[in-house]
Design an enzyme around this catalytic site. Structure first.
Site, short mmCIF file in Angstrom:
data_model
loop_
_atom_site.label_atom_id
_atom_site.label_comp_id
_atom_site.label_asym_id
_atom_site.label_seq_id
_atom_site.Cartn_x
_atom_site.Cartn_y
_atom_site.Cartn_z
N HIS A 131 4.13 -1.92 15.10
CA HIS A 131 2.79 -1.37 14.44
C HIS A 131 2.54 -0.35 15.72
O HIS A 131 2.35 -0.81 16.66
CB HIS A 131 2.08 -2.63 14.28
CG HIS A 131 0.55 -2.11 13.46
ND1 HIS A 131 -0.46 -1.69 14.07
CD2 HIS A 131 0.43 -2.34 12.35
CE1 HIS A 131 -1.31 -1.57 13.35
NE2 HIS A 131 -0.95 -1.97 12.12
N ASP A 209 4.15 -10.14 18.66
CA ASP A 209 2.82 -9.65 17.94
C ASP A 209 2.87 -10.53 16.75
O ASP A 209 3.74 -10.34 15.91
CB ASP A 209 2.85 -8.35 17.52
CG ASP A 209 2.19 -7.80 16.66
OD1 ASP A 209 1.53 -8.53 15.96
OD2 ASP A 209 2.11 -6.40 16.40
N GLN A 212 1.51 -10.61 11.45
CA GLN A 212 1.82 -11.22 10.21
C GLN A 212 2.66 -12.33 10.17
O GLN A 212 2.98 -12.67 9.21
CB GLN A 212 2.95 -9.99 9.56
CG GLN A 212 2.53 -8.72 9.57
CD GLN A 212 1.57 -8.45 8.56
OE1 GLN A 212 1.17 -9.20 7.55
NE2 GLN A 212 0.31 -7.45 8.47
N LYS A 235 -6.51 -11.66 8.90
CA LYS A 235 -5.16 -11.57 7.91
C LYS A 235 -4.89 -12.85 7.62
O LYS A 235 -3.80 -13.27 6.96
CB LYS A 235 -3.94 -11.06 8.67
CG LYS A 235 -4.23 -9.45 8.94
CD LYS A 235 -3.10 -9.04 9.63
CE LYS A 235 -3.49 -7.57 10.27
NZ LYS A 235 -3.43 -6.45 9.17
N CYS A 373 0.86 2.34 9.85
CA CYS A 373 0.78 2.15 11.13
C CYS A 373 2.07 2.13 11.90
O CYS A 373 2.25 1.52 12.81
CB CYS A 373 -0.32 1.35 11.61
SG CYS A 373 -1.82 1.61 11.17
N1 PLP Z 1 0.64 -5.75 14.23
C1 PLP Z 1 0.86 -5.78 13.10
C2 PLP Z 1 2.36 -6.09 12.99
C3 PLP Z 1 0.20 -5.70 11.99
O1 PLP Z 1 0.45 -5.55 10.73
C4 PLP Z 1 -1.36 -5.21 12.20
C5 PLP Z 1 -2.36 -4.97 11.29
O2 PLP Z 1 -1.80 -4.51 10.18
C6 PLP Z 1 -1.58 -5.27 13.51
C7 PLP Z 1 -0.53 -5.36 14.58
C8 PLP Z 1 -3.14 -4.88 14.18
O3 PLP Z 1 -3.78 -6.06 13.61
P1 PLP Z 1 -5.40 -5.60 13.78
O4 PLP Z 1 -5.84 -4.34 12.94
O5 PLP Z 1 -6.16 -6.92 13.00
O6 PLP Z 1 -5.87 -5.50 15.34
#
Ligand code: PLP
Length: 418
Positions: A131, A209, A212, A235, A373
């Protein structure tokens, strides 16, 4: 299409939990809402809304500095949420947990703090499926420090990492290997424990990370044995603007501070600040107390269902959706066929993802369309984006069947298979 999902258990979670999510009980464009955009953000149960409301109605005051009853209560609520988060992730201690605004801020915190000791010749390893949140902060730090940013490739549209190339890339000059646990655009579940052990074997730090995976998959950080792990509260049924960063053992004491301000110091003179120890060093300013309270309530709610049960439910819906949507002529589906997480990325023959998602919305179905993203990954696959259906425990098979019916109709009417 005829249903090929033959399990009676798939809808049990939905039946049990649906009443806790009043937002789901409404019509959109004259049709019952079907919310399949859970990978972007989840809906919040009344238990979380009540906890936040209770906090503001009874306990709200600023934390840590006060010597009055409400401040003591707010501090207790905030620090109890830290304990709860440590327990949720099976960290060894709440000292290993810093509250952040979410996963994005957690990556920025580590990249920025670690970046202070990076130099030309050092390497940072991430993967091609990250992401932007776990890519752009490292790109910025690489630009600032002269460190080299390397990418572990994704093999093909089935979305597996090319682990054969890991040994070539993960060399002793890699300072940190940061990778996504569950891909938000492919549904791939990466072997976090194996990847962290590999990083350790060359002396690199590991960052997982968990945006998810946090409330969607059984996560045991002592078992994964990563150095850092991040999740976003919104989430997993929690409020927006709160998340957690885990750092193993004494790592928070070893890193320099991120933001400066109140709360993170033990003493300040006109000449210099002296910082607090551990997580408090990274929480400058008034923290998000109500967010932390809501996050802890979300964790209680998730654990009252069970993360294995949630994962099984979401995966079954995703595998069913994957199999059925694949039957439509001209459809391209992305990510692994089996052992996937609860989301599916796809394109219907001859249709732009945005058109597809707009038409589905007219029937009350919330999908997401775009690059999710993960723009470089989409480019690698030769597309500008995909449509994505992402599931959570309150979704059910009837909703998936209705969505498939609508998509089949859209594809027949608007798809161009020439
Ligand atoms: N990493 C992954 C795999 C994500 O799906 C997301 C958000 O969709 C993020 C990071 C970023 O999360 P946040 O926008 O809650 O900081």
């Amino acid at each position: 299409m005829e249903s090929t999902l033959n399990t009676n258990t798939t809808d049990a979670l939905s039946l049990r939990t649906r009443k806790d999510f009043p937002i789901l009980d409404q019509e959109i464009n004259g049709h019952p809402l079907i919310y399949f955009d859970n990978a972007a953000t989840s809906q919040k149960p009344v238990q979380v809304l009540d906890a936040v409301r209770r906090y503001y109605e009874h306990d709200n005051a600023n934390v840590h500095r006060g010597i009055h009853e409400l401040s003591n209560r707010a501090t207790l609520a905030y620090e109890s949420a830290r304990e709860r988060t440590a327990q949720f992730l099976n960290a060894r201690s709440s000292k290993e947990i810093v509250f952040t605004r979410g996963t994005t801020e957690a990556v920025n915190l580590v990249a920025s703090c670690l970046g202070q000791s990076l130099k030309s010749g050092d390497k940072i390893l991430i993967t091609e499926m990250e992401h932007h949140s776990n890519m752009v902060p490292w790109q910025l730090i690489a630009q600032r420090t002269g460190a080299e940013l390397l990418y572990l490739p994704v093999k093909d549209t089935f979305g597996e990492l090319d682990l054969d190339q890991l040994d070539n890339l993960l060399t002793p000059d890699v300072r940190i290997f940061s990778f996504v646990h569950i891909s938000n655009s492919l549904g791939t579940i990466n072997p976090a424990k194996v990847l962290c052990a590999k990083a350790r074997s060359v002396g690199a730090l590991s960052f997982v990370d968990g945006a998810q995976s946090g409330g969607h998959y059984p996560v045991d950080l002592q078992d994964i044995d990563c150095d850092f792990y991040a999740l976003s509260g919104h989430k997993i049924g929690g409020p927006t603007g709160i998340g957690a960063l885990y750092a193993k053992g004494d790592l928070f004491n070893e890193l320099p501070p991120y933001h400066g301000g109140g709360e993170m110091i033990s003493e300040v003179t006109y000449d210099r600040p002296i910082f607090k120890e551990g997580p408090h060093k990274f929480e400058a300013g008034t923290p998000n107390m109500s967010g932390a309270v809501g996050l802890a309530a979300a964790m209680d709610y998730i654990d009252s269902i069970g993360r294995q049960a949630i994962y099984d439910h979401d995966r079954e819906l995703a595998e069913y959706f994957y199999n059925e949507i694949s039957k439509l002529p001209g459809t391209q589906v992305y990510g692994p066929k089996e052992n996937r997480a609860g989301l599916v990325s796809f394109l219907l023959g001859g249709m732009h993802a945005h058109d597809l998602v707009t038409l589905a919305d007219q029937k009350g179905i919330a999908l997401r369309g775009g690059h999710h993203c993960t723009q470089p990954l989409m480019k690698k696959f030769g597309v500008t984006g995909t449509a994505r259906a992402s599931f959570y425990f309150y979704n059910n098979r009837q909703e998936v069947d209705r969505c498939l019916e609508v998509l089949e109709h859209i594809q027949k009417r608007f798809g161009d298979l020439e």
